[in-house]
Design an enzyme around this catalytic site. Structure first.
Site, PDB file in Angstrom:
ATOM      1  N   HIS A  44       0.824  -1.210   0.000  1.00 30.18           N
ATOM      2  CA  HIS A  44       0.000   0.000   0.000  1.00 30.18           C
ATOM      3  C   HIS A  44       0.848   1.246   0.000  1.00 30.18           C
ATOM      4  O   HIS A  44       1.884   1.306   0.651  1.00 30.18           O
ATOM      5  CB  HIS A  44      -0.975  -0.008   1.178  1.00 30.18           C
ATOM      6  CG  HIS A  44      -2.176  -0.839   0.849  1.00 30.18           C
ATOM      7  ND1 HIS A  44      -3.343  -0.296   0.394  1.00 30.18           N
ATOM      8  CD2 HIS A  44      -2.340  -2.173   0.830  1.00 30.18           C
ATOM      9  CE1 HIS A  44      -4.196  -1.278   0.127  1.00 30.18           C
ATOM     10  NE2 HIS A  44      -3.611  -2.424   0.392  1.00 30.18           N
ATOM     11  N   TYR A  58      -8.804   7.399   7.408  1.00 30.77           N
ATOM     12  CA  TYR A  58      -8.931   8.042   8.714  1.00 30.77           C
ATOM     13  C   TYR A  58      -9.984   9.130   8.558  1.00 30.77           C
ATOM     14  O   TYR A  58      -9.748  10.109   7.828  1.00 30.77           O
ATOM     15  CB  TYR A  58      -7.605   8.693   9.141  1.00 30.77           C
ATOM     16  CG  TYR A  58      -6.444   7.703   9.231  1.00 30.77           C
ATOM     17  CD1 TYR A  58      -6.308   6.872  10.334  1.00 30.77           C
ATOM     18  CD2 TYR A  58      -5.487   7.631   8.217  1.00 30.77           C
ATOM     19  CE1 TYR A  58      -5.248   5.983  10.425  1.00 30.77           C
ATOM     20  CE2 TYR A  58      -4.423   6.737   8.300  1.00 30.77           C
ATOM     21  CZ  TYR A  58      -4.310   5.917   9.397  1.00 30.77           C
ATOM     22  OH  TYR A  58      -3.263   5.037   9.481  1.00 30.77           O
ATOM     23  N   PRO A  88      -2.759   1.809  18.773  1.00 34.55           N
ATOM     24  CA  PRO A  88      -2.676   1.242  17.413  1.00 34.55           C
ATOM     25  C   PRO A  88      -2.572   2.326  16.333  1.00 34.55           C
ATOM     26  O   PRO A  88      -2.306   2.032  15.171  1.00 34.55           O
ATOM     27  CB  PRO A  88      -3.993   0.466  17.263  1.00 34.55           C
ATOM     28  CG  PRO A  88      -4.478   0.223  18.646  1.00 34.55           C
ATOM     29  CD  PRO A  88      -4.009   1.408  19.455  1.00 34.55           C
ATOM     30  N   TYR A 132       5.485   7.401   8.863  1.00 36.79           N
ATOM     31  CA  TYR A 132       4.332   6.511   8.732  1.00 36.79           C
ATOM     32  C   TYR A 132       4.733   5.175   8.095  1.00 36.79           C
ATOM     33  O   TYR A 132       4.347   4.100   8.564  1.00 36.79           O
ATOM     34  CB  TYR A 132       3.279   7.222   7.886  1.00 36.79           C
ATOM     35  CG  TYR A 132       1.946   6.521   7.759  1.00 36.79           C
ATOM     36  CD1 TYR A 132       1.171   6.224   8.878  1.00 36.79           C
ATOM     37  CD2 TYR A 132       1.437   6.188   6.497  1.00 36.79           C
ATOM     38  CE1 TYR A 132      -0.064   5.609   8.751  1.00 36.79           C
ATOM     39  CE2 TYR A 132       0.208   5.576   6.361  1.00 36.79           C
ATOM     40  CZ  TYR A 132      -0.539   5.279   7.493  1.00 36.79           C
ATOM     41  OH  TYR A 132      -1.761   4.665   7.358  1.00 36.79           O
TER      42      TYR A 132
HETATM   43  P1  RFL Z   1       2.188 -10.351  21.788  1.00 32.30           P
HETATM   44  O1  RFL Z   1       1.825 -10.373  20.337  1.00 32.30           O
HETATM   45  O2  RFL Z   1       1.139  -9.928  22.745  1.00 32.30           O
HETATM   46  O3  RFL Z   1       2.726 -11.801  22.153  1.00 32.30           O
HETATM   47  C1  RFL Z   1       2.932 -12.172  23.499  1.00 32.30           C
HETATM   48  C2  RFL Z   1       2.863 -13.670  23.593  1.00 32.30           C
HETATM   49  O4  RFL Z   1       3.177 -14.047  24.925  1.00 32.30           O
HETATM   50  C3  RFL Z   1       2.244 -15.042  25.378  1.00 32.30           C
HETATM   51  N1  RFL Z   1       2.187 -14.953  26.842  1.00 32.30           N
HETATM   52  C4  RFL Z   1       2.783 -15.838  27.661  1.00 32.30           C
HETATM   53  N2  RFL Z   1       3.504 -16.941  27.404  1.00 32.30           N
HETATM   54  C5  RFL Z   1       3.993 -17.641  28.467  1.00 32.30           C
HETATM   55  N3  RFL Z   1       3.741 -17.291  29.764  1.00 32.30           N
HETATM   56  C6  RFL Z   1       3.034 -16.187  30.051  1.00 32.30           C
HETATM   57  N4  RFL Z   1       2.818 -15.835  31.317  1.00 32.30           N
HETATM   58  C7  RFL Z   1       2.512 -15.406  28.974  1.00 32.30           C
HETATM   59  N5  RFL Z   1       1.776 -14.275  28.895  1.00 32.30           N
HETATM   60  C8  RFL Z   1       1.590 -14.026  27.606  1.00 32.30           C
HETATM   61  C9  RFL Z   1       0.951 -14.668  24.667  1.00 32.30           C
HETATM   62  O5  RFL Z   1       0.073 -15.794  24.595  1.00 32.30           O
HETATM   63  C10 RFL Z   1       1.457 -14.231  23.297  1.00 32.30           C
HETATM   64  O6  RFL Z   1       1.547 -15.310  22.394  1.00 32.30           O
HETATM   65  O7  RFL Z   1       3.443  -9.390  22.058  1.00 32.30           O
HETATM   66  P2  RFL Z   1       4.700  -9.005  21.087  1.00 32.30           P
HETATM   67  O8  RFL Z   1       5.348 -10.203  20.525  1.00 32.30           O
HETATM   68  O9  RFL Z   1       5.486  -8.039  21.878  1.00 32.30           O
HETATM   69  O10 RFL Z   1       4.009  -8.243  19.824  1.00 32.30           O
HETATM   70  C11 RFL Z   1       3.420  -6.967  19.976  1.00 32.30           C
HETATM   71  C12 RFL Z   1       2.236  -6.859  18.998  1.00 32.30           C
HETATM   72  O11 RFL Z   1       1.355  -7.943  19.209  1.00 32.30           O
HETATM   73  C13 RFL Z   1       1.480  -5.512  19.176  1.00 32.30           C
HETATM   74  O12 RFL Z   1       2.366  -4.454  19.415  1.00 32.30           O
HETATM   75  C14 RFL Z   1       0.617  -5.188  17.939  1.00 32.30           C
HETATM   76  O13 RFL Z   1      -0.423  -6.108  17.783  1.00 32.30           O
HETATM   77  C15 RFL Z   1       0.055  -3.758  18.045  1.00 32.30           C
HETATM   78  N6  RFL Z   1      -0.861  -3.458  16.927  1.00 32.30           N
HETATM   79  C16 RFL Z   1      -0.370  -3.082  15.700  1.00 32.30           C
HETATM   80  N7  RFL Z   1       0.970  -3.043  15.473  1.00 32.30           N
HETATM   81  C17 RFL Z   1       1.451  -2.718  14.239  1.00 32.30           C
HETATM   82  O14 RFL Z   1       2.685  -2.674  14.070  1.00 32.30           O
HETATM   83  N8  RFL Z   1       0.620  -2.457  13.178  1.00 32.30           N
HETATM   84  C18 RFL Z   1      -0.744  -2.481  13.313  1.00 32.30           C
HETATM   85  O15 RFL Z   1      -1.459  -2.284  12.317  1.00 32.30           O
HETATM   86  C19 RFL Z   1      -1.287  -2.782  14.617  1.00 32.30           C
HETATM   87  N9  RFL Z   1      -2.635  -2.874  14.815  1.00 32.30           N
HETATM   88  C20 RFL Z   1      -2.251  -3.560  17.129  1.00 32.30           C
HETATM   89  C21 RFL Z   1      -3.120  -3.253  16.042  1.00 32.30           C
HETATM   90  C22 RFL Z   1      -2.802  -3.954  18.365  1.00 32.30           C
HETATM   91  C23 RFL Z   1      -4.159  -4.026  18.528  1.00 32.30           C
HETATM   92  N10 RFL Z   1      -4.650  -4.415  19.802  1.00 32.30           N
HETATM   93  C24 RFL Z   1      -5.332  -5.642  19.988  1.00 32.30           C
HETATM   94  C25 RFL Z   1      -4.167  -3.732  20.956  1.00 32.30           C
HETATM   95  C26 RFL Z   1      -4.499  -3.339  16.209  1.00 32.30           C
HETATM   96  C27 RFL Z   1      -5.029  -3.721  17.455  1.00 32.30           C
HETATM   97  C28 RFL Z   1      -6.524  -3.776  17.608  1.00 32.30           C
END
Ligand code: RFL
Length: 415
Positions: free
Chosen positions: A98, A228, A321, A411
């Site tokens: 994109h 947006y 996000p 961005y």
């Molecule tokens: P994660 O992905 O939360 O993975 C953590 C993992 O740890 C496990 N876990 C455990 N395992 C063992 N023992 C425990 N006690 C544990 N506790 C937890 C979990 O099961 C999981 O598998 O963290 P990580 O790897 O740091 O990754 C971060 C990303 O997931 C996060 O920053 C993004 O999803 C944020 N985000 C976005 N980021 C982008 O770069 N581009 C986007 O377009 C974007 N859109 C978003 C998003 C986050 C969103 N939410 C849900 C807050 C959109 C949304 C709606």
């Protein structure tokens, strides 16, 4: 001979550096990675490629992590990083790229082509669960060790030369493993950050005072660009995920109850806030498969380490996000950390580990600033004066090529 084997052979040899002191014997112990999200699995793959032994502990099942929908957009920089490490085969062939986004102000569309303004860089629309699936597949193909469905994970002796991690396995057995380092990649609610004694690190928190109703729907995208929309009733966003699934956001009051938003009301509000004047553009509806309220907040831990525990990704920082930075920061932390560990194992240098936190935090704070700026840009503020400022800022972004170029660089993740 692998670095691991060499380390085993050299057991007992003492290395002294300026900031850390340990015996090379400790390098024969694995790095324990807690959490198999983007941060944990990227770390595990890079350690595997550097011949550093590692064990991943994940609370969920394989199916859970491979189907957990969250982010959807990868920055250009992250895609290139995955490609550099041979981890982007499917991403590069199957994702959409994109090049532009659209701001809708009071029913009028304004396109911003950020690719043109950033030497042709693009976003890759590739859902987070696909990134995780690819990283897990590669790690397992390389013989990687991952334990699913672990519970009651505990971290011990962070400050000692030999820390350890204990957990209950999926079969119910209590296990414990001595390790060289612990990579805390278990998100904001995980055990790693919480295992650090109160006051040992600084924590910076900011509540943005804005709620989002986040919706995932089995609806083909109604747009080729992320939208947006600023509306008198609040922000609405149309994000891209795949040819059959789209994500939408609606600004709602902080702490809003999701039960106040039956599906019909969601679609009515999205139609209204995303509407264009003098256009036959329509929004395609679909089955809503996820609906939750997010309160916009940011959090940063400084430094991102405590003894031999290193925090990565959401365990160290969360960001709204807005701007799509969270997963990209997680991948960046993983690369910096894995490089530092490889350098320790291969060259007995602690420089990378000493600098890990400072290097990552520079990017983290820059991303926080950008995300906060975007939040202010597109949301209706309860204080009319601040809403007007946001409007003025957006007009400037649309009218000034210099302002648009600066936005584009940040961005798309140009550097
Ligand atoms: P994660 O992905 O939360 O993975 C953590 C993992 O740890 C496990 N876990 C455990 N395992 C063992 N023992 C425990 N006690 C544990 N506790 C937890 C979990 O099961 C999981 O598998 O963290 P990580 O790897 O740091 O990754 C971060 C990303 O997931 C996060 O920053 C993004 O999803 C944020 N985000 C976005 N980021 C982008 O770069 N581009 C986007 O377009 C974007 N859109 C978003 C998003 C986050 C969103 N939410 C849900 C807050 C959109 C949304 C709606």
């Amino acid at each position: 001979m692998s670095i691991f084997a060499q380390a085993v052979q050299r057991q007992g040899y003492t290395v002294r550096e300026a900031h850390l002191e340990w015996t090379i014997q400790s390098t024969a112990r694995p790095v324990v990675v807690i959490g198999a999200g983007p941060a944990g699995l990227m770390t595990a793959n890079l350690l595997q490629r550097a011949d550093v032994p590692c064990v991943v502990l994940e609370r969920g099942t394989r199916e859970y992590i491979e189907t957990r929908p969250r982010a959807g957009m990868l920055e250009d920089r992250s895609a290139r990083m995955l490609e550099r490490h041979g981890l982007a085969d499917r991403l590069l062939t199957e994702s959409d790229t994109h090049t532009a986004c659209e701001f809708r102000i009071d029913g009028k569309a304004h396109e911003l082509n950020y690719s043109e303004l950033s030497d042709g860089r693009t976003h890759f629309v590739y859902p987070q669960q696909e990134v995780v699936t690819d990283l897990l597949g590669q790690y397992l193909a390389g013989g990687g060790d991952i334990r699913f469905e672990v519970s009651d994970v505990e971290l011990h002796d962070h400050l000692d030369e030999i820390p350890s991690v204990s957990w209950t396995s999926s079969g119910g057995t209590r296990e414990q493993l001595d390790c060289s380092f612990i990579a805390g990649c278990d998100g904001f609610h995980g055990v790693s950050r919480k295992s650090i004694p109160a006051g040992a690190v600084k924590e910076f928190t900011h509540q943005h005072g804005i709620g989002w109703l986040s919706i995932l729907a089995e609806a083909p995208p109604s747009t080729e660009k992320v939208i947006y929309a600023l509306h008198a009733d609040g922000f609405a966003g149309h994000m891209l995920r795949s040819s059959t699934v789209s994500r939408f956001y609606l600004q709602v009051p902080v702490g809003e109850n999701v039960d106040n938003w039956p599906d019909e009301k969601v679609w009515t509000e999205l139609h209204k806030r995303l509407a264009l004047r003098d256009s036959d553009w329509t929004l395609t509806e679909g089955k809503i498969i996820e609906k939750r309220v997010l309160d916009m907040r940011s959090h940063v831990v400084e430094p991102m380490r405590y003894g031999r525990l290193y925090l990565l990704g959401d365990a160290a920082h969360i960001i709204t996000p807005m701007g799509g930075k969270g997963m990209n920061l997680a991948l960046n932390d993983a690369e910096v950390f894995a490089d530092a560990i490889a350098s320790y194992y291969n060259h007995k240098s602690t420089a990378g580990l000493d600098d890990y936190s400072a290097v990552c935090l520079r990017r983290v704070w820059r991303a926080q600033e950008f995300s906060q700026w975007m939040v202010d840009l597109v949301h209706r503020n309860e204080q009319p004066f601040l809403s007007r400022l946001g409007h003025a800022r957006l007009q400037h972004l649309i009218q000034s090529r210099e302002a648009a170029a600066s936005f584009a660089q940040m961005y798309v993740g140009a550097n």
